[in-house]
Scaffold this motif. Structure first.
Motif, PDB file in Angstrom:
ATOM      1  N   ARG A  19       0.829  -1.211   0.000  1.00 43.84           N
ATOM      2  CA  ARG A  19       0.000   0.000   0.000  1.00 43.84           C
ATOM      3  C   ARG A  19       0.866   1.264   0.000  1.00 43.84           C
ATOM      4  O   ARG A  19       0.522   2.259  -0.623  1.00 43.84           O
ATOM      5  CB  ARG A  19      -0.935   0.017   1.203  1.00 43.84           C
ATOM      6  CG  ARG A  19      -1.976  -1.042   1.141  1.00 43.84           C
ATOM      7  CD  ARG A  19      -3.311  -0.490   0.710  1.00 43.84           C
ATOM      8  NE  ARG A  19      -4.275  -1.572   0.619  1.00 43.84           N
ATOM      9  CZ  ARG A  19      -4.959  -1.840  -0.472  1.00 43.84           C
ATOM     10  NH1 ARG A  19      -4.816  -1.117  -1.548  1.00 43.84           N
ATOM     11  NH2 ARG A  19      -5.816  -2.834  -0.499  1.00 43.84           N
ATOM     12  N   GLU A  20       1.996   1.237   0.716  1.00 44.66           N
ATOM     13  CA  GLU A  20       2.888   2.392   0.720  1.00 44.66           C
ATOM     14  C   GLU A  20       3.480   2.640  -0.662  1.00 44.66           C
ATOM     15  O   GLU A  20       3.573   3.783  -1.111  1.00 44.66           O
ATOM     16  CB  GLU A  20       3.989   2.203   1.754  1.00 44.66           C
ATOM     17  CG  GLU A  20       3.486   2.339   3.175  1.00 44.66           C
ATOM     18  CD  GLU A  20       4.503   1.968   4.224  1.00 44.66           C
ATOM     19  OE1 GLU A  20       5.661   1.630   3.882  1.00 44.66           O
ATOM     20  OE2 GLU A  20       4.144   2.008   5.415  1.00 44.66           O
ATOM     21  N   LYS A  21       3.873   1.572  -1.333  1.00 42.59           N
ATOM     22  CA  LYS A  21       4.402   1.723  -2.698  1.00 42.59           C
ATOM     23  C   LYS A  21       3.312   2.253  -3.624  1.00 42.59           C
ATOM     24  O   LYS A  21       3.562   3.133  -4.453  1.00 42.59           O
ATOM     25  CB  LYS A  21       4.925   0.394  -3.207  1.00 42.59           C
ATOM     26  CG  LYS A  21       5.314   0.414  -4.673  1.00 42.59           C
ATOM     27  CD  LYS A  21       6.598  -0.274  -4.923  1.00 42.59           C
ATOM     28  CE  LYS A  21       6.873  -0.397  -6.405  1.00 42.59           C
ATOM     29  NZ  LYS A  21       7.668   0.651  -6.953  1.00 42.59           N
ATOM     30  N   ASN A  22       2.105   1.741  -3.486  1.00 47.47           N
ATOM     31  CA  ASN A  22       0.982   2.199  -4.306  1.00 47.47           C
ATOM     32  C   ASN A  22       0.695   3.680  -4.062  1.00 47.47           C
ATOM     33  O   ASN A  22       0.415   4.430  -4.993  1.00 47.47           O
ATOM     34  CB  ASN A  22      -0.251   1.348  -4.021  1.00 47.47           C
ATOM     35  CG  ASN A  22      -1.331   1.497  -5.064  1.00 47.47           C
ATOM     36  OD1 ASN A  22      -1.070   1.850  -6.209  1.00 47.47           O
ATOM     37  ND2 ASN A  22      -2.550   1.239  -4.672  1.00 47.47           N
ATOM     38  N   PHE A  45      -2.292  -4.367  -7.653  1.00 47.11           N
ATOM     39  CA  PHE A  45      -2.139  -4.631  -6.227  1.00 47.11           C
ATOM     40  C   PHE A  45      -2.109  -6.126  -5.926  1.00 47.11           C
ATOM     41  O   PHE A  45      -1.272  -6.586  -5.144  1.00 47.11           O
ATOM     42  CB  PHE A  45      -3.258  -3.957  -5.424  1.00 47.11           C
ATOM     43  CG  PHE A  45      -3.116  -4.168  -3.953  1.00 47.11           C
ATOM     44  CD1 PHE A  45      -2.259  -3.380  -3.216  1.00 47.11           C
ATOM     45  CD2 PHE A  45      -3.837  -5.160  -3.303  1.00 47.11           C
ATOM     46  CE1 PHE A  45      -2.100  -3.586  -1.852  1.00 47.11           C
ATOM     47  CE2 PHE A  45      -3.694  -5.365  -1.948  1.00 47.11           C
ATOM     48  CZ  PHE A  45      -2.819  -4.569  -1.221  1.00 47.11           C
ATOM     49  N   ASP A  46      -2.998  -6.889  -6.531  1.00 46.90           N
ATOM     50  CA  ASP A  46      -3.054  -8.329  -6.246  1.00 46.90           C
ATOM     51  C   ASP A  46      -1.746  -9.016  -6.628  1.00 46.90           C
ATOM     52  O   ASP A  46      -1.232  -9.852  -5.883  1.00 46.90           O
ATOM     53  CB  ASP A  46      -4.226  -8.978  -6.985  1.00 46.90           C
ATOM     54  CG  ASP A  46      -5.573  -8.517  -6.455  1.00 46.90           C
ATOM     55  OD1 ASP A  46      -5.648  -8.148  -5.267  1.00 46.90           O
ATOM     56  OD2 ASP A  46      -6.543  -8.524  -7.229  1.00 46.90           O
ATOM     57  N   ARG A  47      -1.215  -8.665  -7.768  1.00 43.06           N
ATOM     58  CA  ARG A  47       0.045  -9.267  -8.219  1.00 43.06           C
ATOM     59  C   ARG A  47       1.194  -8.856  -7.299  1.00 43.06           C
ATOM     60  O   ARG A  47       2.038  -9.672  -6.949  1.00 43.06           O
ATOM     61  CB  ARG A  47       0.320  -8.839  -9.652  1.00 43.06           C
ATOM     62  CG  ARG A  47       1.516  -9.480 -10.255  1.00 43.06           C
ATOM     63  CD  ARG A  47       1.572  -9.179 -11.733  1.00 43.06           C
ATOM     64  NE  ARG A  47       2.836  -9.599 -12.267  1.00 43.06           N
ATOM     65  CZ  ARG A  47       3.435  -9.046 -13.283  1.00 43.06           C
ATOM     66  NH1 ARG A  47       2.866  -8.040 -13.910  1.00 43.06           N
ATOM     67  NH2 ARG A  47       4.589  -9.484 -13.710  1.00 43.06           N
ATOM     68  N   ALA A  48       1.219  -7.582  -6.911  1.00 43.07           N
ATOM     69  CA  ALA A  48       2.266  -7.095  -6.020  1.00 43.07           C
ATOM     70  C   ALA A  48       2.186  -7.787  -4.661  1.00 43.07           C
ATOM     71  O   ALA A  48       3.210  -8.127  -4.068  1.00 43.07           O
ATOM     72  CB  ALA A  48       2.155  -5.588  -5.865  1.00 43.07           C
ATOM     73  N   LEU A  49       0.974  -8.007  -4.173  1.00 46.82           N
ATOM     74  CA  LEU A  49       0.801  -8.677  -2.891  1.00 46.82           C
ATOM     75  C   LEU A  49       1.252 -10.131  -2.973  1.00 46.82           C
ATOM     76  O   LEU A  49       1.890 -10.635  -2.048  1.00 46.82           O
ATOM     77  CB  LEU A  49      -0.654  -8.581  -2.438  1.00 46.82           C
ATOM     78  CG  LEU A  49      -0.957  -9.091  -1.044  1.00 46.82           C
ATOM     79  CD1 LEU A  49      -0.133  -8.348   0.007  1.00 46.82           C
ATOM     80  CD2 LEU A  49      -2.430  -8.947  -0.742  1.00 46.82           C
TER      81      LEU A  49
END
Length: 131
Positions: A19-22, A45-49
């Motif tokens: 979330r911080e990167k986003n 977000f889903d892929r990053a998570l």
């Protein structure tokens, strides 16, 4: 008995970083909203998570055995967003209203994860103290 932080904290320990990167990506879009030719970017977000939770490396290699391996990833790559508004003639694709909404939504979810983690740490502290 050892405490497993992965079991105790769940996915929220990873969502905070993603979330911080986003938030950084979205705030860059807002800051560049008047820059001619700037293309808005976004993050999956889903892929990053998934990358963050799996510990996928992001391509750094160890050149010495004493180096710490880089497995806790800089999650997610940024991709260009599809424009949601007609071109104003300067080539900028940032929709400020959309970016502000995305930023607020991201911050609310970030705060929810922080609050959840705070509660978990508070409960673990009580358990350690025997309360």
């Amino acid at each position: 008995m050892a405490i497993s932080f992965n079991n105790a904290l769940g996915i929220h320990q990873h969502t905070v970083g993603v979330r911080e990167k986003n938030a950084g990506v979205i705030s860059t879009n807002i800051a560049q909203s008047n820059t001619p030719g700037f293309k808005a970017k976004g993050m999956d977000f889903d892929r990053a998570l998934k990358m963050a939770t799996s510990g996928t490396s992001f391509g750094l290699s160890r050149t010495d055995g004493r180096h710490i391996s880089a497995t806790s990833a800089a999650p997610g790559e940024t991709l260009y967003r599809l424009p949601t508004q007609p071109d104003t003639g300067d080539g900028n694709t940032v929709d400020v209203d959309l970016e502000r909404n995305l930023f607020m939504q991201n911050q609310l979810r970030h705060q929810a994860s922080i609050d959840f983690l705070g509660g978990k740490f508070k409960n673990m502290t009580k358990a350690i103290k025997g309360e």
